[in-house]
Design a protein around this motif. Structure first.
Motif, PDB file in Angstrom:
ATOM      1  N   PHE A  67     -59.870  19.921  23.810  1.00 48.17           N
ATOM      2  CA  PHE A  67     -59.086  18.651  23.581  1.00 48.17           C
ATOM      3  C   PHE A  67     -59.972  17.418  23.247  1.00 48.17           C
ATOM      4  O   PHE A  67     -61.284  17.569  23.300  1.00 48.17           O
ATOM      5  CB  PHE A  67     -58.233  18.527  24.630  1.00 48.17           C
ATOM      6  CG  PHE A  67     -59.051  17.955  26.012  1.00 48.17           C
ATOM      7  CD1 PHE A  67     -59.171  16.697  26.559  1.00 48.17           C
ATOM      8  CD2 PHE A  67     -59.597  19.042  26.690  1.00 48.17           C
ATOM      9  CE1 PHE A  67     -59.765  16.527  27.447  1.00 48.17           C
ATOM     10  CE2 PHE A  67     -60.200  18.743  28.024  1.00 48.17           C
ATOM     11  CZ  PHE A  67     -60.409  17.624  28.352  1.00 48.17           C
TER      12      PHE A  67
ATOM     13  N   THR B 273     -51.308  15.898  17.671  1.00 49.13           N
ATOM     14  CA  THR B 273     -49.649  15.433  17.670  1.00 49.13           C
ATOM     15  C   THR B 273     -49.492  14.966  18.975  1.00 49.13           C
ATOM     16  O   THR B 273     -49.736  15.560  20.203  1.00 49.13           O
ATOM     17  CB  THR B 273     -49.016  16.968  17.410  1.00 49.13           C
ATOM     18  OG1 THR B 273     -49.584  17.192  16.102  1.00 49.13           O
ATOM     19  CG2 THR B 273     -47.701  16.865  17.550  1.00 49.13           C
ATOM     20  N   VAL B 274     -49.062  13.847  19.139  1.00 52.00           N
ATOM     21  CA  VAL B 274     -48.859  13.229  20.408  1.00 52.00           C
ATOM     22  C   VAL B 274     -47.415  12.872  20.728  1.00 52.00           C
ATOM     23  O   VAL B 274     -46.376  12.252  19.755  1.00 52.00           O
ATOM     24  CB  VAL B 274     -49.455  11.658  20.208  1.00 52.00           C
ATOM     25  CG1 VAL B 274     -49.321  11.209  21.672  1.00 52.00           C
ATOM     26  CG2 VAL B 274     -50.986  12.261  19.882  1.00 52.00           C
TER      27      VAL B 274
ATOM     28  N   ARG C  24     -53.421  15.466  34.848  1.00 49.05           N
ATOM     29  CA  ARG C  24     -53.782  14.145  34.463  1.00 49.05           C
ATOM     30  C   ARG C  24     -55.212  13.748  34.551  1.00 49.05           C
ATOM     31  O   ARG C  24     -56.255  14.330  35.411  1.00 49.05           O
ATOM     32  CB  ARG C  24     -53.165  12.867  35.597  1.00 49.05           C
ATOM     33  CG  ARG C  24     -53.482  11.678  34.898  1.00 49.05           C
ATOM     34  CD  ARG C  24     -52.659  10.637  35.868  1.00 49.05           C
ATOM     35  NE  ARG C  24     -52.798   9.207  35.424  1.00 49.05           N
ATOM     36  CZ  ARG C  24     -52.358   8.352  35.902  1.00 49.05           C
ATOM     37  NH1 ARG C  24     -51.180   8.301  36.359  1.00 49.05           N
ATOM     38  NH2 ARG C  24     -52.711   7.044  35.408  1.00 49.05           N
TER      39      ARG C  24
ATOM     40  N   PRO D  72     -59.700  22.934  29.992  1.00 49.09           N
ATOM     41  CA  PRO D  72     -58.102  23.439  30.464  1.00 49.09           C
ATOM     42  C   PRO D  72     -57.828  24.907  30.445  1.00 49.09           C
ATOM     43  O   PRO D  72     -56.659  25.104  30.801  1.00 49.09           O
ATOM     44  CB  PRO D  72     -57.350  22.449  29.609  1.00 49.09           C
ATOM     45  CG  PRO D  72     -58.150  22.537  28.242  1.00 49.09           C
ATOM     46  CD  PRO D  72     -59.460  22.355  28.742  1.00 49.09           C
TER      47      PRO D  72
ATOM     48  N   LYS E 107     -50.331  11.507  38.948  1.00 45.05           N
ATOM     49  CA  LYS E 107     -49.081  11.405  38.318  1.00 45.05           C
ATOM     50  C   LYS E 107     -49.059  11.486  36.832  1.00 45.05           C
ATOM     51  O   LYS E 107     -49.572  10.616  36.190  1.00 45.05           O
ATOM     52  CB  LYS E 107     -48.176  10.324  38.786  1.00 45.05           C
ATOM     53  CG  LYS E 107     -46.822  10.438  38.630  1.00 45.05           C
ATOM     54  CD  LYS E 107     -45.988   9.378  39.302  1.00 45.05           C
ATOM     55  CE  LYS E 107     -44.581   9.139  38.850  1.00 45.05           C
ATOM     56  NZ  LYS E 107     -44.002   8.059  39.288  1.00 45.05           N
TER      57      LYS E 107
HETATM   58  C1  LIG Z   1     -55.896  18.953  28.173  1.00 45.79           C
HETATM   59  C2  LIG Z   1     -54.623  18.252  27.774  1.00 45.79           C
HETATM   60  C3  LIG Z   1     -54.146  18.308  26.573  1.00 45.79           C
HETATM   61  C4  LIG Z   1     -52.843  17.734  26.256  1.00 45.79           C
HETATM   62  N1  LIG Z   1     -52.325  17.649  24.906  1.00 45.79           N
HETATM   63  C5  LIG Z   1     -51.374  17.151  24.677  1.00 45.79           C
HETATM   64  C6  LIG Z   1     -50.964  16.956  23.197  1.00 45.79           C
HETATM   65  O1  LIG Z   1     -51.433  17.883  22.418  1.00 45.79           O
HETATM   66  N2  LIG Z   1     -49.675  16.274  23.191  1.00 45.79           N
HETATM   67  C7  LIG Z   1     -49.309  15.335  23.852  1.00 45.79           C
HETATM   68  O2  LIG Z   1     -48.384  14.845  23.650  1.00 45.79           O
HETATM   69  N3  LIG Z   1     -49.700  15.278  24.962  1.00 45.79           N
HETATM   70  C8  LIG Z   1     -50.833  16.054  25.510  1.00 45.79           C
HETATM   71  N4  LIG Z   1     -51.240  15.799  26.730  1.00 45.79           N
HETATM   72  C9  LIG Z   1     -50.471  15.177  27.651  1.00 45.79           C
HETATM   73  C10 LIG Z   1     -51.159  13.708  27.560  1.00 45.79           C
HETATM   74  O3  LIG Z   1     -52.328  13.526  27.883  1.00 45.79           O
HETATM   75  C11 LIG Z   1     -49.985  12.739  28.240  1.00 45.79           C
HETATM   76  O4  LIG Z   1     -48.861  12.824  27.833  1.00 45.79           O
HETATM   77  C12 LIG Z   1     -50.600  11.367  28.160  1.00 45.79           C
HETATM   78  O5  LIG Z   1     -51.953  11.065  28.787  1.00 45.79           O
HETATM   79  C13 LIG Z   1     -49.765  10.188  28.410  1.00 45.79           C
HETATM   80  O6  LIG Z   1     -50.315   9.008  28.363  1.00 45.79           O
HETATM   81  P1  LIG Z   1     -49.730   7.640  28.447  1.00 45.79           P
HETATM   82  O7  LIG Z   1     -50.566   6.479  28.482  1.00 45.79           O
HETATM   83  O8  LIG Z   1     -48.680   7.517  27.136  1.00 45.79           O
HETATM   84  O9  LIG Z   1     -48.675   7.624  29.632  1.00 45.79           O
HETATM   85  P2  LIG Z   1     -48.747   6.688  30.978  1.00 45.79           P
HETATM   86  O10 LIG Z   1     -47.859   7.614  32.012  1.00 45.79           O
HETATM   87  O11 LIG Z   1     -48.762   5.175  30.810  1.00 45.79           O
HETATM   88  O12 LIG Z   1     -50.176   7.337  31.327  1.00 45.79           O
HETATM   89  C14 LIG Z   1     -51.201   6.317  31.664  1.00 45.79           C
HETATM   90  C15 LIG Z   1     -52.331   7.192  31.972  1.00 45.79           C
HETATM   91  O13 LIG Z   1     -51.936   8.326  32.692  1.00 45.79           O
HETATM   92  C16 LIG Z   1     -52.711   9.628  32.300  1.00 45.79           C
HETATM   93  N5  LIG Z   1     -51.700  10.710  32.170  1.00 45.79           N
HETATM   94  C17 LIG Z   1     -50.468  10.767  32.105  1.00 45.79           C
HETATM   95  N6  LIG Z   1     -49.826  11.637  31.806  1.00 45.79           N
HETATM   96  C18 LIG Z   1     -50.628  12.510  31.753  1.00 45.79           C
HETATM   97  C19 LIG Z   1     -50.447  14.022  31.604  1.00 45.79           C
HETATM   98  N7  LIG Z   1     -49.243  14.721  31.396  1.00 45.79           N
HETATM   99  N8  LIG Z   1     -51.708  14.637  31.533  1.00 45.79           N
HETATM  100  C20 LIG Z   1     -52.774  14.077  31.516  1.00 45.79           C
HETATM  101  N9  LIG Z   1     -52.970  12.763  31.664  1.00 45.79           N
HETATM  102  C21 LIG Z   1     -51.974  12.016  31.940  1.00 45.79           C
HETATM  103  C22 LIG Z   1     -53.478   9.273  31.023  1.00 45.79           C
HETATM  104  O14 LIG Z   1     -54.794   9.315  31.568  1.00 45.79           O
HETATM  105  C23 LIG Z   1     -53.148   7.777  30.945  1.00 45.79           C
HETATM  106  O15 LIG Z   1     -54.362   6.987  30.418  1.00 45.79           O
HETATM  107  C24 LIG Z   1     -52.212  16.816  27.272  1.00 45.79           C
HETATM  108  C25 LIG Z   1     -52.774  16.588  28.278  1.00 45.79           C
HETATM  109  C26 LIG Z   1     -54.096  17.346  28.667  1.00 45.79           C
HETATM  110  C27 LIG Z   1     -54.661  17.129  29.995  1.00 45.79           C
END
Ligand SMILES: Cc1cc2nc3c(=O)[nH]c(=O)nc-3n(C[C@H](O)[C@H](O)[C@H](O)COP(=O)(O)OP(=O)(O)OC[C@H]3O[C@@H](n4cnc5c(N)ncnc54)[C@H](O)[C@@H]3O)c2cc1C
Ligand code: SF4
Ligand code: SF4
Ligand code: FES
Lengths: 281, 351
Positions: free
Chosen positions: A47, A75-76, A244, A267, B282
């Motif tokens: 990642f 893809t987000v 996270r 991961p 979270k």
């Molecule tokens: C190894 C890995 C691979 C991922 N691959 C994808 C992907 O391919 N596509 C995709 O859409 N999403 C993926 N995610 C989930 C994605 O990281 C979270 O949806 C995203 O961080 C949400 O951030 P936000 O700022 O929009 O949300 P907010 O809730 O505003 O989050 C703020 C902070 O929280 C953290 N955070 C929140 N939710 C997550 C979560 N589920 N996982 C990790 N950190 C989180 C982040 O550090 C972010 O800066 C992946 C997560 C990990 C750990």
């Protein structure tokens, strides 16, 4: 001194809406400084941290394949602060990426073996990377049979639909696409949940067959007993976790499960490894 | 290693000579308690203290620091690109740090400086740091350093270890950095004839530490069994997840990363964080793998006393400074929890 927190600048070359609910977008990035591409040599399953100045960074699986040169794709899903900001950016905008981070699916161990890829919902990103990598002629000959079970709620929620259709037409990969339900009379593929399609279509487990499973917790929960029934050993079941994260390099202490940092020791874990750590995911 | 003698009447002038070459830090009284702070020119560290409220980790690892800066102004070249900023890595010395707190810096170093990644800010600040530790003649009742891998006269991490002998200090100069510092201060009276007195003082101080923990069985426990032990609810019952224990701990290193913007100027910051906060883990979706305070309290103790032990085989991630024991508003005591963990046998739990 090399700074592992410093993102590489990239330009959004293309942003494509993937799903009918418009919540998933694929971003194709090109390197602002072409020499940075050499620093971003990755393997399928790794990642990156996507960095949006003013908003923050988020860990996202790499959706492009190492065999696709000159760009990198993610893809987000739009869920919160950073992902929403990213969705609002336009082609040509500058942002950053950091990585590649984490380990990858154990390709070295899987060489010569059959592979069953099982994915659900939008956790199909690193699985796309894997499939494209495997189908590259140089790589395809190194592996046995390839099966893919991929499901989404409805046809419009499937990622990478054009590519799915192309793979469906090939004879060197067995595609089992499914949706939970559809009212489309022309739907030519399966209807049913991923676990039951897996039970119907996946080959039996043996020493020469590995399963890679990525999806929402509920899918994983119901797929695991199916794989057990099919005879997959737990060290032949490969999974990828999404805790996270912040730093992505094992420094900030946020993503640990037991003694493992998901960002650096993962991961990707085998089910056998996951059985020996707390269920904090 | 060599031993030198420093008459207390020469201490002040020696310290004065250092201020040209080092930024100096030392314990100073702030209200009712001591903390480490930069020393102004001419200001002496107040060595008449037992332990500081906050640990000195901020000297190498500030509570808040700017990682990068950038501009969002599209008329500027390199807009939206994070840039490194100049930082001060000039020599600095901590005077009067306790041996346990120096040990803690080594312990945290395993996290920030490893074969795969080096945290550039930590590594460079630590390289710039010289530690002049002050041995404890009178440890307090909450100190359990001798059973936490260190001790009141532990010289294994410090550059110089001072032992207070009344009218003078005996100093063990342990490293080249230590030699450089005592050289600059002009301390060079041979003290080797009295070296034995340091060992005697060490024994006397160690004997005063009656608070002990046992850690010998932690490594052998099965992680998932210890994790599922029935005492966690009870341990966590009174905790209010305030995070005090983690912020003042010398061995806690977790941090958060946040972006801040004013107008078109932005920066990426890092700030100490705490695993006691629900937001720590979270997800964006609302899912939280550590959903309640019991899970978070368990994480804190499991990390210090089991995960770190297993990961690095470097002992426990606690130096026994006793800060968390003293400052927890609801008296949660790591010594008791360590005892529960070390004695734990699955199936043989008592109510
Ligand atoms: C190894 C890995 C691979 C991922 N691959 C994808 C992907 O391919 N596509 C995709 O859409 N999403 C993926 N995610 C989930 C994605 O990281 C979270 O949806 C995203 O961080 C949400 O951030 P936000 O700022 O929009 O949300 P907010 O809730 O505003 O989050 C703020 C902070 O929280 C953290 N955070 C929140 N939710 C997550 C979560 N589920 N996982 C990790 N950190 C989180 C982040 O550090 C972010 O800066 C992946 C997560 C990990 C750990
Ligand atoms: S100081 Fe005490 S109450 Fe506060 S988070 Fe730590 S254990 Fe809980
Ligand atoms: S856990 Fe408590 S006793 Fe141990 S080093 Fe941290 S603050 Fe000191
Ligand atoms: S995200 Fe920082 S340790 Fe894993």
């Amino acid at each position: 001194m090399q700074n592992p927190y410093l993102p590489i600048p990239v330009r959004i070359d293309k942003a494509t809406i993937e799903t009918e609910d418009r919540n998933l977008k694929t971003f194709k990035f090109v390197y602002v400084n072409p020499e940075d591409e050499a620093k971003f040599q990755y393997k399928a399953g790794q990642f990156g941290e996507l960095s949006v100045t003013g908003k923050g960074e988020i860990p996202i699986g790499i959706a492009s394949s190492p065999t696709e040169k000159g760009y990198v794709m993610f893809t987000v899903n739009k869920v919160g602060l950073v992902s929403t900001a990213l969705h609002n950016m336009k082609e040509g905008d500058i942002m950053g990426i950091r990585g590649p981070l984490g380990n990858w699916y154990p390709w070295e161990r899987m060489e010569g073996k059959n592979i069953v890829i099982i994915g659900g919902g939008f956790a199909f990103t690193t699985l796309r990377s894997s499939i494209v990598m495997l189908l590259d002629p140089e790589n395809r000959k190194k592996f046995g049979d390839i099966h893919v079970v991929y499901g989404a709620r409805s046809p419009g929620m499937l990622l990478y639909r054009d590519e799915l259709a192309e793979w469906e037409a090939r004879d060197d990969i067995n595609m089992h696409i499914t949706v939970d339900g559809t009212d489309d009379p022309d739907w030519k593929y399966n209807v049913g949940f991923v676990p039951s399609i897996t039970e119907e279509k996946a080959p039996k487990g043996d020493d020469d067959t590995f399963a890679i499973v990525c999806g929402p917790p509920i899918m994983i929960k119901f797929t695991q007993p199916v794989l057990d029934k099919l005879g997959y050993k737990h060290d032949h079941i490969i999974m990828s976790l999404e805790n996270r994260m912040k730093c992505g390099i094992g420094m900030c202490g946020r993503c640990n499960i037991g003694k493992e940092f998901v960002c650096k020791d993962g991961p990707v874990f085998t089910l056998e490894e996951l059985n020996s750590i707390p269920k904090e995911y | 290693m060599r031993v030198i003698k420093i008459d207390k009447k020469d201490w002040e002038s020696g310290v004065g000579k250092l201020s040209g070459d080092y930024s100096l830090y030392g314990p100073v009284k702030q209200g009712a308690f001591h903390n480490f702070a930069p020393l102004e020119k001419g200001q002496m560290p107040d060595l008449d203290y037992v332990n500081t409220r906050m640990s000195p980790k901020s000297v190498v690892y500030p509570q808040c620091e700017t990682m990068f800066e950038y501009t969002l102004d599209e008329n500027q070249p390199d807009h939206h690109v994070n840039k490194e900023i100049p930082k001060d890595y000039s020599p600095r010395a901590i005077l009067g740090i306790r041996p346990c707190d120096v040990k803690a810096i080594d312990l945290v170093n395993i996290n920030f400086d490893n074969p795969e990644y080096q945290d550039p800010w930590w590594v460079q600040r630590r390289a710039a740091l010289t530690t002049v530790a002050l041995a404890c003649n009178n440890p307090c009742s909450t100190c359990f350093c001798t059973s936490a891998g260190t001790g009141p006269f532990d010289d294994s991490s410090a550059d110089v270890l001072l032992a207070d002998m009344g009218d003078y200090y005996l100093a063990k100069v342990m490293t080249e950095k230590g030699e450089a510092l005592v050289g600059k201060a002009g301390f060079d009276q041979d003290g080797s004839a009295e070296a034995g007195a340091i060992d005697d003082a060490a024994k006397a101080a160690e004997a005063k530490i009656t608070s002990k923990i046992e850690t010998d069985k932690l490594g052998d426990k099965v992680t998932t069994e210890l994790y599922d032990a029935d005492f966690w609810e009870d341990v966590a019952f009174a905790c209010i997840n305030c995070g005090t224990c983690t912020y003042l701990c010398p061995t806690c290193w977790c941090f958060d990363i946040q972006d801040e913007v004013q107008g078109t100027d932005g920066c990426r910051m890092r700030n100490w964080d705490t695993c006691m906060s629900a937001l720590f883990t979270k997800h964006g979706t609302g899912h939280n793998p550590r959903p309640n305070k019991t899970a978070r309290v368990r994480q804190r103790f499991m990390h210090k006393l089991k995960y770190y032990v297993d990961k690095y085989e470097n002992g426990i991630a606690c130096v026994g400074c006793g800060r968390c024991v003293q400052q927890c508003p609801v008296n949660i005591d790591i010594r008791r929890v360590c005892d529960l963990m070390n004695r734990f046998e699955p199936g043989k739990e008592c109510a």
